[in-house]
Design a protein around this motif. Structure first.
Motif, mmCIF file in Angstrom:
data_model
loop_
_atom_site.group_PDB
_atom_site.id
_atom_site.type_symbol
_atom_site.label_atom_id
_atom_site.label_comp_id
_atom_site.label_asym_id
_atom_site.label_seq_id
_atom_site.Cartn_x
_atom_site.Cartn_y
_atom_site.Cartn_z
ATOM 1 N N TRP A 69 -3.855 -5.241 -4.178
ATOM 2 C CA TRP A 69 -4.943 -5.412 -3.218
ATOM 3 C C TRP A 69 -5.286 -6.878 -3.058
ATOM 4 N N ASP A 70 -5.145 -7.381 -1.831
ATOM 5 C CA ASP A 70 -5.553 -8.736 -1.482
ATOM 6 C C ASP A 70 -7.043 -8.681 -1.150
ATOM 7 N N THR A 71 -7.873 -9.117 -2.086
ATOM 8 C CA THR A 71 -9.318 -8.980 -1.906
ATOM 9 C C THR A 71 -9.851 -9.840 -0.767
ATOM 10 N N PHE A 72 -9.209 -10.980 -0.527
ATOM 11 C CA PHE A 72 -9.706 -11.897 0.509
ATOM 12 C C PHE A 72 -9.534 -11.285 1.897
ATOM 13 N N ASP A 73 -8.335 -10.762 2.179
ATOM 14 C CA ASP A 73 -8.057 -10.191 3.499
ATOM 15 C C ASP A 73 -8.277 -8.682 3.545
ATOM 16 N N ASN A 74 -8.610 -8.088 2.411
ATOM 17 C CA ASN A 74 -8.801 -6.630 2.302
ATOM 18 C C ASN A 74 -7.569 -5.897 2.824
ATOM 19 N N GLN A 75 -6.407 -6.328 2.327
ATOM 20 C CA GLN A 75 -5.138 -5.728 2.710
ATOM 21 C C GLN A 75 -4.350 -5.339 1.468
ATOM 22 N N MET A 76 -3.428 -4.394 1.662
ATOM 23 C CA MET A 76 -2.562 -3.960 0.570
ATOM 24 C C MET A 76 -1.232 -4.697 0.653
ATOM 25 N N ILE A 77 -0.796 -5.192 -0.481
ATOM 26 C CA ILE A 77 0.434 -5.973 -0.566
ATOM 27 C C ILE A 77 1.610 -5.029 -0.817
ATOM 28 N N PRO A 78 2.621 -5.030 0.050
ATOM 29 C CA PRO A 78 3.810 -4.201 -0.206
ATOM 30 C C PRO A 78 4.628 -4.809 -1.342
ATOM 31 N N MET A 79 5.035 -3.988 -2.282
ATOM 32 C CA MET A 79 5.720 -4.547 -3.455
ATOM 33 C C MET A 79 6.550 -3.490 -4.168
ATOM 34 N N TRP A 80 7.402 -3.992 -5.063
ATOM 35 C CA TRP A 80 7.998 -3.136 -6.083
ATOM 36 C C TRP A 80 6.992 -3.016 -7.207
ATOM 37 N N ASN A 81 7.167 -2.023 -8.070
ATOM 38 C CA ASN A 81 6.180 -1.845 -9.129
ATOM 39 C C ASN A 81 6.281 -2.885 -10.237
ATOM 40 N N ASN A 82 7.185 -3.856 -10.097
ATOM 41 C CA ASN A 82 7.201 -4.990 -11.021
ATOM 42 C C ASN A 82 6.329 -6.136 -10.507
ATOM 43 N N GLY A 83 5.693 -5.929 -9.345
ATOM 44 C CA GLY A 83 4.791 -6.933 -8.798
ATOM 45 C C GLY A 83 5.402 -7.856 -7.759
ATOM 46 N N ASP A 84 6.691 -7.729 -7.479
ATOM 47 C CA ASP A 84 7.321 -8.604 -6.487
ATOM 48 C C ASP A 84 6.754 -8.314 -5.102
ATOM 49 N N ASP A 85 6.187 -9.335 -4.476
ATOM 50 C CA ASP A 85 5.576 -9.212 -3.152
ATOM 51 C C ASP A 85 6.674 -9.166 -2.093
ATOM 52 N N LEU A 86 6.665 -8.128 -1.275
ATOM 53 C CA LEU A 86 7.693 -7.955 -0.249
ATOM 54 C C LEU A 86 7.186 -8.311 1.144
ATOM 55 N N THR A 87 6.010 -8.903 1.237
ATOM 56 C CA THR A 87 5.463 -9.275 2.540
ATOM 57 C C THR A 87 6.437 -10.173 3.293
ATOM 58 N N GLY A 88 6.780 -9.795 4.509
ATOM 59 C CA GLY A 88 7.652 -10.607 5.341
ATOM 60 C C GLY A 88 9.138 -10.355 5.136
ATOM 61 N N TYR A 89 9.493 -9.459 4.213
ATOM 62 C CA TYR A 89 10.913 -9.188 3.988
ATOM 63 C C TYR A 89 11.500 -8.468 5.202
ATOM 64 N N ILE A 90 12.671 -8.932 5.640
ATOM 65 C CA ILE A 90 13.372 -8.336 6.779
ATOM 66 C C ILE A 90 14.488 -7.447 6.260
ATOM 67 N N PHE A 91 14.503 -6.193 6.711
ATOM 68 C CA PHE A 91 15.524 -5.260 6.251
ATOM 69 C C PHE A 91 16.912 -5.748 6.644
ATOM 70 N N LYS A 92 17.830 -5.708 5.695
ATOM 71 C CA LYS A 92 19.202 -6.159 5.919
ATOM 72 C C LYS A 92 20.101 -5.049 6.463
#
Length: 206
Positions: A69-92
């Motif tokens: 949870w991004d508290t500043f923007d009140n948004q949910m961060i897409p990630m793997w459960n190891n914490g890697d942020d996937l925001t902006g990732y383009i599907f290959k």
């Protein structure tokens, strides 16, 4: 998982390795992981009087919202459960999670998330967990909650939120604190639900 193997592994394995598994994906269809499953486990723990089961669910709720949870923007961060942020990732490549070229984006937090958070806080005195809940309560401009006592000091009776999950969360909170102001807020949200979703004798999505 499907008869053809792990769909996350097929689509993301070459880029992310072993973490690319459906069970580790926190960026699509997360509702069961974030809301349904924790609520079911907390209820089972309460009925069975099983502190260990409750503690596991509460730890999972706290960990998810502390990292996703991004508290500043009140948004949910897409990630793997190891914490890697996937925001902006383009599907290959094309796959279960979307077509090649699709971008993973952050999504707005849902006020329904307050239901598992509030129920977890009622069952636990973990201050960091309670602080997360109180912060989310404020970020949705619902009012102010003391994270130590869970007592509501301010409410916003003009909120436009229409979430049935939030109504149940507030009813639970009222049962704990016995504050009439909490019922006032629940009543406001319930009225919003009727205004927004009750048409021609039926509750509808919009």
């Amino acid at each position: 998982y499907s008869w053809f193997g792990d769909r996350a592994k097929r689509q993301f394995g070459p880029e992310f390795g072993e973490v690319a598994r459906e069970a580790n994906a926190l960026f699509r269809d997360c509702w069961p992981v974030v809301v349904d499953n924790p609520l079911a486990i907390l209820l089972c723990a309460k009925k069975l009087n099983d502190p260990e089961l409750a503690a596991g669910a509460i730890a999972g709720i706290k960990a998810y919202f502390a990292h996703a949870w991004d508290t500043f923007d009140n948004q949910m961060i897409p990630m793997w459960n190891n914490g890697d942020d996937l925001t902006g990732y383009i599907f290959k490549r094309d796959g279960y999670y979307g077509e090649k070229g699709m971008e993973i984006k952050r999504q707005a937090a849902d006020p329904a998330y307050l239901l598992p958070l509030i129920r977890a806080c009622i069952m636990s005195d973990d201050f960091e967990l309670r602080q997360l809940m109180a912060t989310m309560f404020a970020r949705f401009e619902l009012g102010l909650i003391n994270p130590e006592t869970l007592v509501v000091s301010e409410i916003n009776p003009l909120t436009e939120i229409a979430s049935p999950y939030l109504v149940f969360a507030l009813l639970d909170l009222h049962q704990l604190t016995q504050q009439e102001s909490v019922l006032t807020l629940a009543d406001c949200i319930a009225n919003n639900i009727v205004q927004a979703h009750y048409h021609r004798g039926y509750f509808v999505e919009s």
